[in-house]
Scaffold this motif. Sequence first.
Motif, PDB file in Angstrom:
ATOM      1  N   GLN A  31       0.810  -1.211   0.000  1.00  0.00           N
ATOM      2  CA  GLN A  31       0.000   0.000   0.000  1.00  0.00           C
ATOM      3  C   GLN A  31       0.847   1.267   0.000  1.00  0.00           C
ATOM      4  O   GLN A  31       0.387   2.328   0.415  1.00  0.00           O
ATOM      5  N   LEU A  32       2.073   1.176  -0.461  1.00  0.00           N
ATOM      6  CA  LEU A  32       2.956   2.344  -0.458  1.00  0.00           C
ATOM      7  C   LEU A  32       2.586   3.302  -1.585  1.00  0.00           C
ATOM      8  O   LEU A  32       2.091   2.889  -2.641  1.00  0.00           O
ATOM      9  N   VAL A  33       2.848   4.576  -1.365  1.00  0.00           N
ATOM     10  CA  VAL A  33       2.674   5.608  -2.379  1.00  0.00           C
ATOM     11  C   VAL A  33       4.033   6.276  -2.573  1.00  0.00           C
ATOM     12  O   VAL A  33       4.563   6.912  -1.661  1.00  0.00           O
ATOM     13  N   LEU A  34       4.617   6.105  -3.757  1.00  0.00           N
ATOM     14  CA  LEU A  34       5.967   6.584  -4.027  1.00  0.00           C
ATOM     15  C   LEU A  34       5.957   7.641  -5.122  1.00  0.00           C
ATOM     16  O   LEU A  34       5.059   7.646  -5.980  1.00  0.00           O
ATOM     17  N   PRO A  35       6.966   8.504  -5.142  1.00  0.00           N
ATOM     18  CA  PRO A  35       7.105   9.431  -6.269  1.00  0.00           C
ATOM     19  C   PRO A  35       7.297   8.652  -7.567  1.00  0.00           C
ATOM     20  O   PRO A  35       7.838   7.540  -7.560  1.00  0.00           O
ATOM     21  N   PRO A  36       6.886   9.206  -8.693  1.00  0.00           N
ATOM     22  CA  PRO A  36       6.957   8.470  -9.957  1.00  0.00           C
ATOM     23  C   PRO A  36       8.357   8.413 -10.561  1.00  0.00           C
ATOM     24  O   PRO A  36       8.577   7.690 -11.532  1.00  0.00           O
ATOM     25  N   ASP A  37       9.308   9.163 -10.015  1.00  0.00           N
ATOM     26  CA  ASP A  37      10.664   9.159 -10.586  1.00  0.00           C
ATOM     27  C   ASP A  37      11.665   9.451  -9.480  1.00  0.00           C
ATOM     28  O   ASP A  37      11.314   9.595  -8.313  1.00  0.00           O
ATOM     29  N   GLY A  38      12.932   9.525  -9.868  1.00  0.00           N
ATOM     30  CA  GLY A  38      13.999   9.763  -8.897  1.00  0.00           C
ATOM     31  C   GLY A  38      14.503   8.474  -8.284  1.00  0.00           C
ATOM     32  O   GLY A  38      13.873   7.419  -8.375  1.00  0.00           O
ATOM     33  N   VAL A  39      15.664   8.554  -7.641  1.00  0.00           N
ATOM     34  CA  VAL A  39      16.276   7.389  -6.997  1.00  0.00           C
ATOM     35  C   VAL A  39      15.573   7.117  -5.675  1.00  0.00           C
ATOM     36  O   VAL A  39      15.348   8.020  -4.864  1.00  0.00           O
ATOM     37  N   THR A  40      15.225   5.857  -5.457  1.00  0.00           N
ATOM     38  CA  THR A  40      14.600   5.419  -4.210  1.00  0.00           C
ATOM     39  C   THR A  40      15.586   4.563  -3.430  1.00  0.00           C
ATOM     40  O   THR A  40      16.301   3.740  -4.005  1.00  0.00           O
ATOM     41  N   ALA A  41      15.638   4.763  -2.106  1.00  0.00           N
ATOM     42  CA  ALA A  41      16.459   3.932  -1.231  1.00  0.00           C
ATOM     43  C   ALA A  41      15.588   2.879  -0.566  1.00  0.00           C
ATOM     44  O   ALA A  41      14.505   3.202  -0.051  1.00  0.00           O
ATOM     45  N   VAL A  42      16.026   1.636  -0.585  1.00  0.00           N
ATOM     46  CA  VAL A  42      15.369   0.549   0.137  1.00  0.00           C
ATOM     47  C   VAL A  42      16.301   0.149   1.273  1.00  0.00           C
ATOM     48  O   VAL A  42      17.439  -0.284   1.035  1.00  0.00           O
ATOM     49  N   VAL A  43      15.835   0.314   2.499  1.00  0.00           N
ATOM     50  CA  VAL A  43      16.693   0.212   3.685  1.00  0.00           C
ATOM     51  C   VAL A  43      16.085  -0.782   4.668  1.00  0.00           C
ATOM     52  O   VAL A  43      14.902  -0.663   5.016  1.00  0.00           O
ATOM     53  N   VAL A  90       7.515   3.640   5.924  1.00  0.00           N
ATOM     54  CA  VAL A  90       7.977   2.632   6.873  1.00  0.00           C
ATOM     55  C   VAL A  90       7.069   1.404   6.820  1.00  0.00           C
ATOM     56  O   VAL A  90       5.844   1.521   6.857  1.00  0.00           O
ATOM     57  N   ILE A  91       7.689   0.238   6.724  1.00  0.00           N
ATOM     58  CA  ILE A  91       6.978  -1.039   6.824  1.00  0.00           C
ATOM     59  C   ILE A  91       7.504  -1.743   8.066  1.00  0.00           C
ATOM     60  O   ILE A  91       8.680  -2.099   8.137  1.00  0.00           O
ATOM     61  N   GLU A  92       6.654  -1.921   9.050  1.00  0.00           N
ATOM     62  CA  GLU A  92       7.049  -2.618  10.270  1.00  0.00           C
ATOM     63  C   GLU A  92       6.784  -4.113  10.115  1.00  0.00           C
ATOM     64  O   GLU A  92       5.711  -4.516   9.684  1.00  0.00           O
ATOM     65  N   THR A  93       7.767  -4.919  10.487  1.00  0.00           N
ATOM     66  CA  THR A  93       7.607  -6.365  10.386  1.00  0.00           C
ATOM     67  C   THR A  93       8.354  -7.057  11.512  1.00  0.00           C
ATOM     68  O   THR A  93       9.404  -6.573  11.972  1.00  0.00           O
ATOM     69  N   HIS A  94       7.808  -8.184  11.960  1.00  0.00           N
ATOM     70  CA  HIS A  94       8.461  -9.013  12.962  1.00  0.00           C
ATOM     71  C   HIS A  94       9.014 -10.296  12.350  1.00  0.00           C
ATOM     72  O   HIS A  94       9.524 -11.155  13.080  1.00  0.00           O
ATOM     73  N   LYS A  95       8.930 -10.431  11.037  1.00  0.00           N
ATOM     74  CA  LYS A  95       9.482 -11.619  10.387  1.00  0.00           C
ATOM     75  C   LYS A  95      11.005 -11.647  10.558  1.00  0.00           C
ATOM     76  O   LYS A  95      11.657 -10.592  10.626  1.00  0.00           O
ATOM     77  N   PRO A  96      11.626 -12.840  10.615  1.00  0.00           N
ATOM     78  CA  PRO A  96      13.074 -12.930  10.881  1.00  0.00           C
ATOM     79  C   PRO A  96      13.919 -12.390   9.737  1.00  0.00           C
ATOM     80  O   PRO A  96      13.778 -12.822   8.589  1.00  0.00           O
ATOM     81  N   TYR A  97      14.809 -11.495  10.084  1.00  0.00           N
ATOM     82  CA  TYR A  97      15.701 -10.858   9.110  1.00  0.00           C
ATOM     83  C   TYR A  97      16.520 -11.888   8.349  1.00  0.00           C
ATOM     84  O   TYR A  97      16.685 -11.787   7.129  1.00  0.00           O
ATOM     85  N   ARG A  98      17.049 -12.883   9.039  1.00  0.00           N
ATOM     86  CA  ARG A  98      17.950 -13.833   8.383  1.00  0.00           C
ATOM     87  C   ARG A  98      17.265 -14.608   7.261  1.00  0.00           C
ATOM     88  O   ARG A  98      17.901 -15.036   6.307  1.00  0.00           O
ATOM     89  N   ASP A  99      15.948 -14.789   7.368  1.00  0.00           N
ATOM     90  CA  ASP A  99      15.209 -15.558   6.376  1.00  0.00           C
ATOM     91  C   ASP A  99      14.656 -14.701   5.246  1.00  0.00           C
ATOM     92  O   ASP A  99      14.384 -15.218   4.155  1.00  0.00           O
ATOM     93  N   TYR A 100      14.475 -13.400   5.493  1.00  0.00           N
ATOM     94  CA  TYR A 100      13.715 -12.583   4.551  1.00  0.00           C
ATOM     95  C   TYR A 100      14.476 -11.389   3.983  1.00  0.00           C
ATOM     96  O   TYR A 100      13.929 -10.680   3.142  1.00  0.00           O
ATOM     97  N   LYS A 101      15.714 -11.146   4.397  1.00  0.00           N
ATOM     98  CA  LYS A 101      16.376  -9.902   3.989  1.00  0.00           C
ATOM     99  C   LYS A 101      16.461  -9.761   2.472  1.00  0.00           C
ATOM    100  O   LYS A 101      16.215  -8.677   1.933  1.00  0.00           O
ATOM    101  N   SER A 102      16.794 -10.819   1.774  1.00  0.00           N
ATOM    102  CA  SER A 102      16.866 -10.738   0.317  1.00  0.00           C
ATOM    103  C   SER A 102      15.471 -10.679  -0.299  1.00  0.00           C
ATOM    104  O   SER A 102      15.234  -9.939  -1.260  1.00  0.00           O
TER     105      SER A 102
END
Length: 383
Positions: A31-43, A90-102
Motif C-alpha cells: 500500500q505504499l505511495v511513491l514518487p513516480p521518478d527519482g532514486v529510491t532507497a530501500v533500507v 515505513v513497513i514494520e515487520t516481525h518476520k526474521p531478518y535472516r530468512d527474509y532480507k533478500s
Amino acid sequence: MPRPDTTQEPGVFASLSHQLLDAFGTLAADQLVLPPDGVTAVVLAYNEALRFPHFLDHYRTLGVRHFIVVDNASDDGTGALLKGQADVSVIETHKPYRDYKSVWRQLLCDRYLQERWVIFPDVDELLVYPGWSDLSINDLTRYLETSGYQALFTPMVDMYPDGPLNNLSYQPGERFLDCCPWFDGDGYRYNPLKGSHGKRYKTPARHVFGGARERLFHQQAKRPRNALDRWLLGSVFSLQAKASDTAFGRKLDHLLFKLVKNALPSPAAVQSKIPLLKWQTGTCFSGGVHGIDREVSAAPDWGVLLHFKYLDDFKSKVAEAINRKQHTDNAGHYLDYNFQIENLMDKGLRSSVSRRFKGVETLIDCGLMRETPALRNWISRLR
C-alpha cells in the motif's frame, strides 16, 4: 499523489500481493505511495535511531527522492523517529531478518521499482563516488544509463576514530566523518568468490576483501604466503587489476585464485557491494547486496560505501547481534568481533596503514575508488 502504475498482468500482480503479505506479515508493504521518478532507497533497519538522522541527511543531500524503510521490530525509537517524514515510507515487520532480507528487497522492487534506479544502503553506510559532493545521485545515474551501465560497484571501507571507542560520545545528527575520519589505506585484494556461491551470483565477477575488518578479526590462513602468493596478490588480484569480462578470463581467474586461496584468511569477509542498481524484475541478491544472480553491466567507475560500524555503541551492537542471531552463520562474524571487543573499546583501530579521509581523492589514490576519463568528462560538463 497517485499510486504507482504496474505493468504486470492482473494475476501476477495478485500473486505478488500475496507474496508481500506473506513476507512482511502486513498489508502495508502493498500500500505504499511513491514518487513516480527519482532514486529510491530501500533500507532494512533494526534499532538505528542513533544513525538515522545523519544517514537521511546524507542521502537527501545526494538527491535520493524517497526512502522505503523495513523496520524489523526496532525498540529504540526508530519507528517514532521516522514517523511523519514525508519522504520516508515505513513497513514494520516481525518476520526474521535472516530468512527474509533478500526477499524483502526483491519483492518491494518488483512491486514498485521496475526499470528504476534503486540504492540499497545499510544505515551505517554512506555512499560516496567520483565527483561527490558536487555530483548528485541523479546526475550519476544519468551518466550510468547514458553509458549503458546498470549498476555501480563499491568497496566497503570501514571508518573509525583516532582513539579508543570508549572515548567517543556520538550524538544523533552529527556527521559520521567528524567522528570517524580514518580508514585502512592498504591491505586489500580484488578476487573472485570461491565455490558454488561464486558460480551462482554472476555480478560482480570479483569482490574486494581485506581492510580493517580482516586486519583485526580474520588473520588465520591454512599456510604462510610464498613468493607466488605475493606476486599474485600484488598483480593479478590487486585493487588495480581488471576483472575479466569473458568466460575464459573468468575461468582463468578462478584457476589462479586456487593457487593462493589457502594463503588467505578463512573466513574472509566480503568488503564490496552492488548498492546502486537499475532494477530488473526478478533480480535476486545473495542475502545482502554483495552479489546478483545474473550478469549486469556494472560501470568501470567505482563508488565507495563508507562504513560506520565503529561508533561508541559498537559493544552493545555486537551483543545485540549475537543475542538475535539474525546475521550470517548465526552471527558468527559478530562472535569474532566480540573476541576483540575490549581491545577495540580501550585502544581503538588505528595502525600504520591508517589514512585520514580528506575527500574522494584519498580513496582514488588508494585504489579503493575508480574514476574513468568518461566520468571525469561528464562531471566537467556539468560544472
